[in-house]
Design an enzyme around this catalytic site. Structure first.
Site, PDB file in Angstrom:
ATOM      1  N   PHE A   1      -8.958   0.419   7.955  1.00 17.89           N
ATOM      2  CA  PHE A   1      -8.678   1.377   6.882  1.00 17.89           C
ATOM      3  C   PHE A   1      -9.890   1.408   5.960  1.00 17.89           C
ATOM      4  CE2 PHE A   1      -7.252   3.100   2.916  1.00 17.89           C
ATOM      5  CZ  PHE A   1      -6.387   4.119   3.294  1.00 17.89           C
TER       6      PHE A   1
ATOM      7  N   ASP B   1     -16.670  -3.907   4.907  1.00 18.99           N
ATOM      8  CA  ASP B   1     -15.777  -3.335   3.907  1.00 18.99           C
ATOM      9  C   ASP B   1     -14.934  -4.490   3.364  1.00 18.99           C
ATOM     10  OD1 ASP B   1     -13.590  -2.283   2.583  1.00 18.99           O
ATOM     11  OD2 ASP B   1     -13.395  -0.547   3.890  1.00 18.99           O
TER      12      ASP B   1
ATOM     13  N   LYS C   1     -11.273  -2.036  -5.692  1.00 23.62           N
ATOM     14  CA  LYS C   1     -10.002  -2.677  -6.040  1.00 23.62           C
ATOM     15  C   LYS C   1     -10.133  -3.728  -7.142  1.00 23.62           C
ATOM     16  CE  LYS C   1      -7.398  -1.867  -1.759  1.00 23.62           C
ATOM     17  NZ  LYS C   1      -6.244  -1.140  -2.237  1.00 23.62           N
TER      18      LYS C   1
HETATM   19  C1  PLP Z   1     -10.356  -2.100   3.219  1.00 22.90           C
HETATM   20  C2  PLP Z   1     -10.213  -0.868   2.381  1.00 22.90           C
HETATM   21  N1  PLP Z   1     -11.226   0.004   2.327  1.00 22.90           N
HETATM   22  C3  PLP Z   1     -11.156   1.114   1.583  1.00 22.90           C
HETATM   23  C4  PLP Z   1     -10.034   1.417   0.844  1.00 22.90           C
HETATM   24  C5  PLP Z   1      -9.985   2.673   0.014  1.00 22.90           C
HETATM   25  O1  PLP Z   1     -10.045   2.348  -1.336  1.00 22.90           O
HETATM   26  P1  PLP Z   1      -9.587   3.435  -2.448  1.00 22.90           P
HETATM   27  O2  PLP Z   1      -8.135   3.642  -2.284  1.00 22.90           O
HETATM   28  O3  PLP Z   1      -9.973   2.774  -3.747  1.00 22.90           O
HETATM   29  O4  PLP Z   1     -10.391   4.660  -2.184  1.00 22.90           O
HETATM   30  C6  PLP Z   1      -8.948   0.548   0.881  1.00 22.90           C
HETATM   31  C7  PLP Z   1      -7.703   0.858   0.134  1.00 22.90           C
HETATM   32  O5  PLP Z   1      -6.648   0.364   0.417  1.00 22.90           O
HETATM   33  C8  PLP Z   1      -9.035  -0.627   1.661  1.00 22.90           C
HETATM   34  O6  PLP Z   1      -8.021  -1.504   1.738  1.00 22.90           O
END
Ligand code: PLP
Length: 404
Positions: free
Chosen positions: A141, A226, A256
């Site tokens: 994700f 990520d 986050k």
């Molecule tokens: C691993 C990861 N990358 C990217 C994102 C996307 O972040 P945002 O919702 O702040 O755009 C998330 C959100 O849950 C995530 O868990």
């Protein structure tokens, strides 16, 4: 009265919001530490921290103080100008990580978007535009913008949004052979979560990140982590990839937890990689706002303290123990997995597919937990959760789930 107000607000919200969320049957009002209260006065133990965001709990006195002081000075400037809190945060990120350059965004998706653009630019500068493929992993994700949802290798998030940007290919996670087959000299980057969060809390197998690093080196591709969910101390180290020895990423994205509850993301990279970007190549109006960077600086300081990291270890053991006790009583889970305070409990028959119902049951018993897909209960409590808060949360969860 309070019941009526809750009902009325829920109806209004549901009538007006774009219907993309399934908001629970309450209106949250305030919080303190790992506790939250709704407008009807019900109290909840927060084992989700707003999806890994409120790492220092709610109403953290130090963060409030830092925010107020900065709000009384300056709220916004745009990136046409520097501000001191943003420069201090950049320096602290550089001091405490592999990074030599940082870019500030407002969210995780935007941090990943910056990483994707940088990887493409780096490849086209040093090689050719042919070298544009980005490999991501099934179950990953990476966000909801059109490009990051394309990077997100889960069809359910992509359906109906085509045509999607090209150049992404997907590989099974933790499959050493498959990635070796798939990577080529056309690959410009491998983008991976060291722990897949939304995809069900799957930790990279020992040696998998080192394998990716070796393959990236062989094919001149950038290694991008990520760490938006797994980073900022969640596993007991600043980044989850740090549990494996001798890993040197080219780019790491965070968001986050970085803002402790305010919206900020960041892309961290090296001097070498950053040099392909020039003025005007990328940007953000709000990214690195002085109020948020002041708060993020205070969050980072606490996350880098051994006191907080020791608490992650301690509470992780307690959480796992509580889940195992529940397992002994009820045999709900196929597997309990994770690292530090990112923990997933995968449901087994007859509860498979019922993560939403079980988390709602927990909410009705005063404890907020998350799900990761239909089969996994997910726990991401504040990193400073106390013994008492966690035990209370576990108790409430046991009393909710012992009824199923
Ligand atoms: C691993 C990861 N990358 C990217 C994102 C996307 O972040 P945002 O919702 O702040 O755009 C998330 C959100 O849950 C995530 O868990």
């Amino acid at each position: 009265m309070a019941q009526d107000k809750t009902k009325e607000l829920l109806e209004r919200g549901r009538a007006m919001y774009l219907p993309v969320y399934a908001q629970r049957e309450m209106i949250l009002d305030h919080g303190k530490g790992a506790r939250l209260w709704d407008i009807a006065g019900n109290e909840y133990i927060d084992l989700g921290a707003g999806i890994a965001v409120s790492v220092l709990g709610h109403q953290n006195a130090e963060l409030i103080q830092v925010a107020i002081e900065q709000m009384q000075k300056l709220w916004h400037t745009s990136n046409v100008y520097f501000t001191e809190p943003a420069i201090r945060l950049a320096s602290d990120l550089v001091k405490n990580t592999f990074a030599e350059r940082v870019f500030f965004s407002n969210s995780g998706a935007e941090a990943n978007e910056a990483a994707i653009k940088l990887a493409r630019k780096f490849a086209s500068f040093h090689s050719s535009s042919e070298k544009h493929e980005i490999i991501t992993f099934e179950g990953s994700f990476h966000g909801r913008t059109l490009t990051t949802v394309t990077a997100t290798a889960q069809p359910k998030y992509q359906e109906g949004f085509g045509p999607l940007p090209g150049g992404f290919t997907y590989c099974p996670f933790n499959d050493f052979d498959a990635i070796e087959q798939q990577i080529s000299d056309k690959t410009c980057a491998v983008l991976v979560e060291p722990i897949q969060g939304e995809g069900g809390v799957h930790v990279a197998k020992p040696g998998f990140l080192a394998h990716l690093q070796a393959l990236c080196q062989k094919h001149d591709a950038l290694l991008v982590f990520d760490e938006i969910q797994s980073g900022m101390g969640r596993t007991g180290r600043l980044f989850a990839y740090e549990w494996e020895d001798n890993i040197q990423p080219d780019i790491v994205t965070v968001a986050k937890a970085l803002g402790g509850g305010l919206p900020i993301g960041s892309m961290l990279t090296t001097e070498r990689v950053s040099q392909v970007m020039k003025v005007g190549d990328h940007g953000s109006t709000f990214g690195g706002n002085p109020v948020i960077t002041a708060v993020a600086g205070a969050v980072l300081q606490q996350v880098c303290s051994s006191v907080l990291m020791d608490n992650v270890k301690k509470q992780s053991d307690q959480l796992q123990m509580g889940l195992k006790e529940l397992q002994q009583q009820k045999k709900l889970f196929k597997e309990i997995r994770g690292k530090g305070l990112i923990v997933g409990a995968e449901l087994q028959e007859p509860w498979e597919g019922k993560a939403a119902q079980l988390s709602e049951l927990c909410r009705q018993h005063g404890v907020l937990i998350l799900q990761a897909g239909p089969n996994v209960l997910r726990f991401l409590p504040p990193l400073n959760i106390t013994d008492e808060e966690l035990q209370e949360g576990l108790q409430r969860m046991k009393s909710a789930l012992s009824r199923v």
